[in-house]
Write an enzyme that holds these catalytic residues in place. Structure first.
Site, PDB file in Angstrom:
ATOM      1  N   CYS A 116       0.857  -1.182   0.000  1.00  0.00           N
ATOM      2  CA  CYS A 116       0.000   0.000   0.000  1.00  0.00           C
ATOM      3  C   CYS A 116       0.889   1.227   0.000  1.00  0.00           C
ATOM      4  O   CYS A 116       2.117   1.126   0.108  1.00  0.00           O
ATOM      5  CB  CYS A 116      -0.941  -0.008   1.209  1.00  0.00           C
ATOM      6  SG  CYS A 116      -2.336   1.149   1.045  1.00  0.00           S
ATOM      7  N   CYS A 118      -0.286   4.253   1.826  1.00  0.00           N
ATOM      8  CA  CYS A 118      -0.752   5.224   2.819  1.00  0.00           C
ATOM      9  C   CYS A 118       0.304   5.560   3.862  1.00  0.00           C
ATOM     10  O   CYS A 118       0.346   6.687   4.367  1.00  0.00           O
ATOM     11  CB  CYS A 118      -2.038   4.742   3.487  1.00  0.00           C
ATOM     12  SG  CYS A 118      -1.878   3.223   4.435  1.00  0.00           S
ATOM     13  N   LYS A 200     -12.522  -4.781   2.560  1.00  0.00           N
ATOM     14  CA  LYS A 200     -11.933  -3.909   3.573  1.00  0.00           C
ATOM     15  C   LYS A 200     -12.827  -2.680   3.741  1.00  0.00           C
ATOM     16  O   LYS A 200     -13.074  -1.943   2.796  1.00  0.00           O
ATOM     17  CB  LYS A 200     -10.524  -3.490   3.146  1.00  0.00           C
ATOM     18  CG  LYS A 200      -9.836  -2.538   4.116  1.00  0.00           C
ATOM     19  CD  LYS A 200      -8.446  -2.166   3.601  1.00  0.00           C
ATOM     20  CE  LYS A 200      -7.755  -1.163   4.497  1.00  0.00           C
ATOM     21  NZ  LYS A 200      -6.419  -0.792   3.993  1.00  0.00           N
ATOM     22  N   ARG A 222     -11.288   8.003   3.607  1.00  0.00           N
ATOM     23  CA  ARG A 222     -11.120   6.879   2.683  1.00  0.00           C
ATOM     24  C   ARG A 222     -12.444   6.250   2.264  1.00  0.00           C
ATOM     25  O   ARG A 222     -12.463   5.158   1.698  1.00  0.00           O
ATOM     26  CB  ARG A 222     -10.207   5.822   3.323  1.00  0.00           C
ATOM     27  CG  ARG A 222      -8.790   6.331   3.581  1.00  0.00           C
ATOM     28  CD  ARG A 222      -7.862   5.176   3.946  1.00  0.00           C
ATOM     29  NE  ARG A 222      -6.499   5.635   4.069  1.00  0.00           N
ATOM     30  CZ  ARG A 222      -5.854   5.804   5.216  1.00  0.00           C
ATOM     31  NH1 ARG A 222      -6.466   5.539   6.360  1.00  0.00           N
ATOM     32  NH2 ARG A 222      -4.602   6.217   5.248  1.00  0.00           N
ATOM     33  N   LYS A 254     -11.489  -7.394   6.519  1.00  0.00           N
ATOM     34  CA  LYS A 254     -10.908  -6.448   7.476  1.00  0.00           C
ATOM     35  C   LYS A 254     -11.903  -5.324   7.739  1.00  0.00           C
ATOM     36  O   LYS A 254     -12.376  -4.706   6.765  1.00  0.00           O
ATOM     37  CB  LYS A 254      -9.603  -5.885   6.904  1.00  0.00           C
ATOM     38  CG  LYS A 254      -8.919  -4.866   7.807  1.00  0.00           C
ATOM     39  CD  LYS A 254      -7.675  -4.292   7.147  1.00  0.00           C
ATOM     40  CE  LYS A 254      -7.005  -3.274   8.068  1.00  0.00           C
ATOM     41  NZ  LYS A 254      -5.842  -2.640   7.436  1.00  0.00           N
ATOM     42  N   SER A 280      -6.230  -3.114  14.710  1.00  0.00           N
ATOM     43  CA  SER A 280      -5.642  -2.396  15.840  1.00  0.00           C
ATOM     44  C   SER A 280      -6.681  -1.954  16.861  1.00  0.00           C
ATOM     45  O   SER A 280      -6.458  -2.052  18.074  1.00  0.00           O
ATOM     46  CB  SER A 280      -4.860  -1.181  15.326  1.00  0.00           C
ATOM     47  OG  SER A 280      -5.717  -0.292  14.611  1.00  0.00           O
ATOM     48  N   TYR A 319      -2.410  -8.680  16.353  1.00  0.00           N
ATOM     49  CA  TYR A 319      -1.358  -8.140  17.206  1.00  0.00           C
ATOM     50  C   TYR A 319      -1.233  -8.946  18.500  1.00  0.00           C
ATOM     51  O   TYR A 319      -0.252  -8.805  19.225  1.00  0.00           O
ATOM     52  CB  TYR A 319      -1.650  -6.671  17.512  1.00  0.00           C
ATOM     53  CG  TYR A 319      -1.768  -5.825  16.267  1.00  0.00           C
ATOM     54  CD1 TYR A 319      -0.643  -5.282  15.665  1.00  0.00           C
ATOM     55  CD2 TYR A 319      -3.009  -5.600  15.663  1.00  0.00           C
ATOM     56  CE1 TYR A 319      -0.741  -4.526  14.505  1.00  0.00           C
ATOM     57  CE2 TYR A 319      -3.125  -4.854  14.507  1.00  0.00           C
ATOM     58  CZ  TYR A 319      -1.992  -4.322  13.924  1.00  0.00           C
ATOM     59  OH  TYR A 319      -2.097  -3.588  12.768  1.00  0.00           O
TER      60      TYR A 319
END
Length: 353
Positions: A116, A118, A200, A222, A254, A280, A319
C-alpha cells in the site's frame, strides 16, 4: 430426558473431544511495524506494540517462529514521505530492507509485505491524489485509481525482489489485484502469491494503526475507496469475486470482529484460503478493558480468535499473536501434565528435558 447436552461438557477432556473449532499458533500472522530509526518506539494507543528498528524486527520475527507463529506481515514507516509514496517502491525502502534482513536471519518464516502507499504518502491516502472537477472542499480531491495501480505494481515487484514470500495489496483500488498479478508475472515472480484485502471497510477500528503508521488522511477520508460498513452482503461478494477473478490467491476480510457475518459469507461462497484481520482498534479495546480490570485479557483474546476461526478464517492477522501463542502453549503443557499415565508408560519429563 434422552438428550442431555451437558453430558459432553462435563469434563475438560470431553469438551476437548467434541470441539469443532481448533485454534493454534499456526493460524496466526503477526504484524510488525518497522521504522528507519535505531530505537524501539512504543505505540501509546496500542499497549505492548512498538515501532521496531530493522534489528528489532528481526528479533520479533525470531520470537514469532520460536512460538510456532509461521508468518509475519510487515508495515513500513519511512522517515521521508511524499505525494506519491515513493519510498514504498524504493529498492532500499524500509520494507525492502527489513524483508531482506528477516529472510536472511529467519529463513523458515513466511514474510508477507503489506502493499500500500498510505504509510508513505505525505497526505495519508493510499495513492496519489487528483482533483475532482466541479467539486469543492474535502470532496474536491480523490485518489487517482489508475495511477495508483502503476505505483502499487512497482511496490509489489520491489517487495518480491527483496524476498517477500507474499504481497498483500490493501489500498482497495479497483483492479489492483489484476495489475499486481500482471506486474509480478512480467518481472519473473509468477510464483509469488497475492493476498488480497478483498473486503476492507472504511472502519473506525483503524484509529490506533493510523497513529502507529502516521497515516491519518490530511484531507478527506477513505470512504470513496474503502467499503461502506452498511454496504451489505452483495457488495462484499462483488469485491471478493472481482479479486478472485483477477488472480488473488487468498482473500481477506478487514476488520474481523464487526464483520464475522461477512467472513462467514465469503467462506460459504469461495474456496480460496480466507484471512481475517483482527485490527488495531479491536486489539486496543481488549487491552484497555484488561488494564482497567474490566475483562480477562487471556480468555477474551482466545475467545475472539476462536470466533474468527469458527466464522471461517483459515488464518488470522493479529497483534495478539505472540501472547496468544504463549497462552496456547501453556494450555497444551497443562493438558499434558493432567493426562493420566498408563501402566508401563513413563511420566512426562520435567522442564522440557
Amino acid at each position: 430426558m434422552f438428550e442431555r447436552p451437558r453430558r459432553l461438557r462435563r469434563t475438560p477432556a470431553l469438551r476437548a473431544l467434541t470441539r469443532e473449532v481448533s485454534l493454534s499458533p499456526a493460524h496466526f500472522i503477526y504484524p510488525i511495524f518497522v521504522h528507519e530509526r535505531p530505537e524501539e518506539s512504543p505505540i501509546a494507543s496500542m499497549p505492548g506494540v512498538s515501532r521496531h528498528s530493522i534489528e528489532g524486527a528481526v528479533g520479533q520475527a525470531r520470537e514469532a517462529l520460536r512460538l510456532g507463529v509461521p508468518s509475519v506481515i510487515l508495515f513500513g514507516i519511512p522517515d521521508h514521505k511524499d505525494a506519491h509514496g515513493s519510498e514504498a517502491y524504493a529498492e532500499e525502502g524500509i520494507i525492502q530492507q527489513a524483508t531482506r534482513a528477516i529472510k536472511a536471519a529467519v529463513p523458515g518464516l513466511t514474510v508477507i509485505a503489506d502493499t500500500c502507499l498510505c504509510e508513505y504518502t505525505d497526505h495519508g491516502h493510499c495513492g496519489p491524489l487528483c482533483e475532482v472537477p466541479g467539486q469543492s472542499g474535502a470532496e474536491a480531491w480523490t485518489v487517482d485509481n489508475d495511477r495508483s495501480l502503476e505505483l502499487l505494481s512497482l511496490t509489489a515487484v520491489s517487495q518480491a525482489r527483496a524476498g517477500a514470500d507474499v504481497v498483500a495489496p490493501s489500498a482497495m483500488m479497483d483492479g489492483q489485484v489484476g495489475a499486481i498479478r500482471d506486474a509480478l508475472d512480467a518481472a519473473g515472480f509468477s510464483d509469488i502469491p497475492v493476498m488480497s484485502y478483498a473486503v476492507k471497510y472504511a472502519s473506525a477500528y483503524y484509529g490506533p494503526f493510523r497513529d502507529a503508521a502516521g497515516s491519518t488522511p490530511s484531507v478527506g477520508n477513505r470512504a470513496t475507496y474503502q467499503m461502506d460498513p452498511a454496504g451489505g452482503h452483495r457488495e462484499a461478494l462483488r469485491e471478493a469475486r472481482l479479486d478472485a477473478e483477477q488472480g488473488a490467491d487468498t482473500l481477506m476480510v478487514k476488520p474481523a470482529l464487526a464483520y464475522l457475518d461477512v467472513l462467514r459469507l465469503l467462506r460459504d461462497h469461495f474456496d480460496l484460503p480466507l484471512v481475517a484481520y483482527n485490527v488495531s482498534g479491536e486489539y486496543s479495546l481488549v487491552k484497555a478493558a484488561a488494564q482497567l480490570g474490566f475483562m480477562d485479557e487471556r480468555r477474551t483474546v482466545l475467545e475472539n480468535l476462536t470466533a474468527m476461526r469458527r466464522a471461517g478464517a483459515d488464518a488470522i492477522i493479529t497483534y495478539h499473536a505472540l501472547d496468544a501463542a504463549r497462552w496456547l502453549r501453556e494450555d497444551v503443557m497443562q493438558e499434558d501434565a493432567l493426562r493420566p499415565v498408563r501402566p508401563g508408560q513413563d511420566a512426562a519429563p520435567e522442564n522440557g528435558a
